[in-house]
Structure formats: structure tokens, C-alpha cells
Design an enzyme around this catalytic site. Sequence first.
Site, short mmCIF file in Angstrom:
data_model
loop_
_atom_site.label_atom_id
_atom_site.label_comp_id
_atom_site.label_asym_id
_atom_site.label_seq_id
_atom_site.Cartn_x
_atom_site.Cartn_y
_atom_site.Cartn_z
N LYS A 65 0.80 -1.22 0.00
CA LYS A 65 0.00 0.00 0.00
C LYS A 65 0.84 1.28 0.00
CE LYS A 65 -4.26 -1.82 2.02
NZ LYS A 65 -5.33 -1.59 2.99
N GLY A 139 -1.63 -1.46 15.65
CA GLY A 139 -0.88 -1.68 14.43
C GLY A 139 -0.61 -0.37 13.72
N GLY A 141 0.51 -0.32 10.18
CA GLY A 141 0.68 -0.56 8.74
C GLY A 141 -0.19 0.36 7.89
N ALA A 143 -3.15 0.03 6.44
CA ALA A 143 -4.57 0.17 6.77
C ALA A 143 -4.76 1.10 7.95
CB ALA A 143 -5.18 -1.20 7.09
N GLY A 241 -14.16 -6.85 9.61
CA GLY A 241 -13.88 -5.97 8.49
C GLY A 241 -14.59 -6.29 7.19
#
Length: 259
Positions: A65, A139, A141, A143, A241
Site C-alpha cells: 500500500k 498496528g 501498517g 490500513a 472488516g
Amino acid sequence: MTAKFGLLGHPLGHSFSKKFHNERFLTLGIDAVYENYDLADVNDLVKVLGEEKQLMGLNVTIPYKQDVMRFLDELDPVAEKIGAVNVVKIGHIDESSPLWGKTKIEGLYLKGYNSDIIGFTESIRPMLRPTHRKALILGTGGASKAIKVALENMGIETKYVSRTKGEGRLTYGELTPGLIDEYKVIVNCSPLGMYPKTDQCPDIPYDCLTAEHVCFDVVYNPETTLFMKKAQAKGASVKCGYEMLVGQAIASYEIWTSH
């Protein structure tokens, strides 16, 4: 001409995107196909784009990403703010175009977007109450960056939680009962608990959760993660999700086909 779209990432064994998009194309009578591009090296994307002349757009997932951004000619302002891309719109140009010779990949103009923010916002908003003013994001990352912007756009203060110490973020060991009471929204953006490692979950003090908490897991497989089970056992509202994924997928197609 049949349009082609696809998913860039590695590994892609867990992905639902190919099945979802192809079934949706069939149901809606759209002349298009969706393929997986499981690339161990993101630099192989240049070769794929050179060979796949009908490719009009890509979704991007873990771990690319951010890495994919080096190939892009333009970033949508929202994606730029987030610092991560999960949708790439592919424009095909020829020598008559004023852009010819000015793009990063000859014959193509690539623009990056982020539809994660759309899917997440639509999914979590019905769960939120006026008491939900602060959120922990588990987290750091790609997302998590979209989640942070989405929450802040809704007026919710955020704090990252990571395994390692860093500026502007907490470690799991620093999550005290007081902090859990203060931060009533907890979003798991880590892959912990994702199939096939369903026996894992983020290391937070679950005993401190209450019915006032909202615990959202961006993982969608399994439908109920261990993180969600432990939170639900304490009365917290939970959601996986999947709904977010559907929302961002539909938004992706709208981006690819917009003019």
C-alpha cells in the site's frame, strides 16, 4: 472489449476480492474480469502493466500500500494525507497525449486513491455514540493510516499502539486499565487473528473492556476473530472488516470507471 481489474499484493491466498468482484460483474451485467496479481517483488508490477493491455485498475493490499506509490504519477489528496494507496486507476495514453514521455511508465498514467477510509467510515459510524471520543489503533501498517484519518474526520482523537516504542504511539505493555477506560474505541489493524492463525489476538487487557467499548477488527476472515470474541465476552460491541471490505470494493469500481 472486456475490461480487466485486479488485486496487487503478496500473498493473496486469503483474499476475497477476486470472487467478490467477478460475482458482482456477473450480477450487474458488467463486461469485466478481476484477477489476482500475487507478486513477491513489487517491481514486477512494471512487467505486469506492460503485458496486461486491458488492465484498467488495481486494488492494492499488504504489503504494497505504500511501496506502490513510487510508480504513481498522481495522488488523490485523501490518499496523500493518509500516506497509503489501495486503489490505482490506470489511464492509457499514446503519443498524441501531452503526457506522453512525462509519466513514470511509458504509455500509462497511474493515479492512486484510498477507498479504505470510505469503507471503514460507513461500517463503524452506526456503532458510535457521543461518548466515543478517543480511539486506540492497534498496528501501524498501511490500513492503520486510513483508519486514523477516518476517525479523526469523525472528530475522534486517536493513538497508535505498536509492539515497538516510537514517537506518538504506545506499546501494548503501556495499556493500563485507565487508558482502556479513556479510549472507548479500539480498532485492530494488525493481521493477528487472520486465517489460518485464528488462535492469535492483540495483547490488550481485555478484562478492562466494558459494554461502552466498540471493538472493530479490520480482519474479515474469520468472521469472528479471537479479538472480537474476547471483547464481546466483556459486553463490548464488535464488528469484523467484511462490511468495510465490501464498501471499499464498491468504491474502488466507482473510482476506476469515473471520468
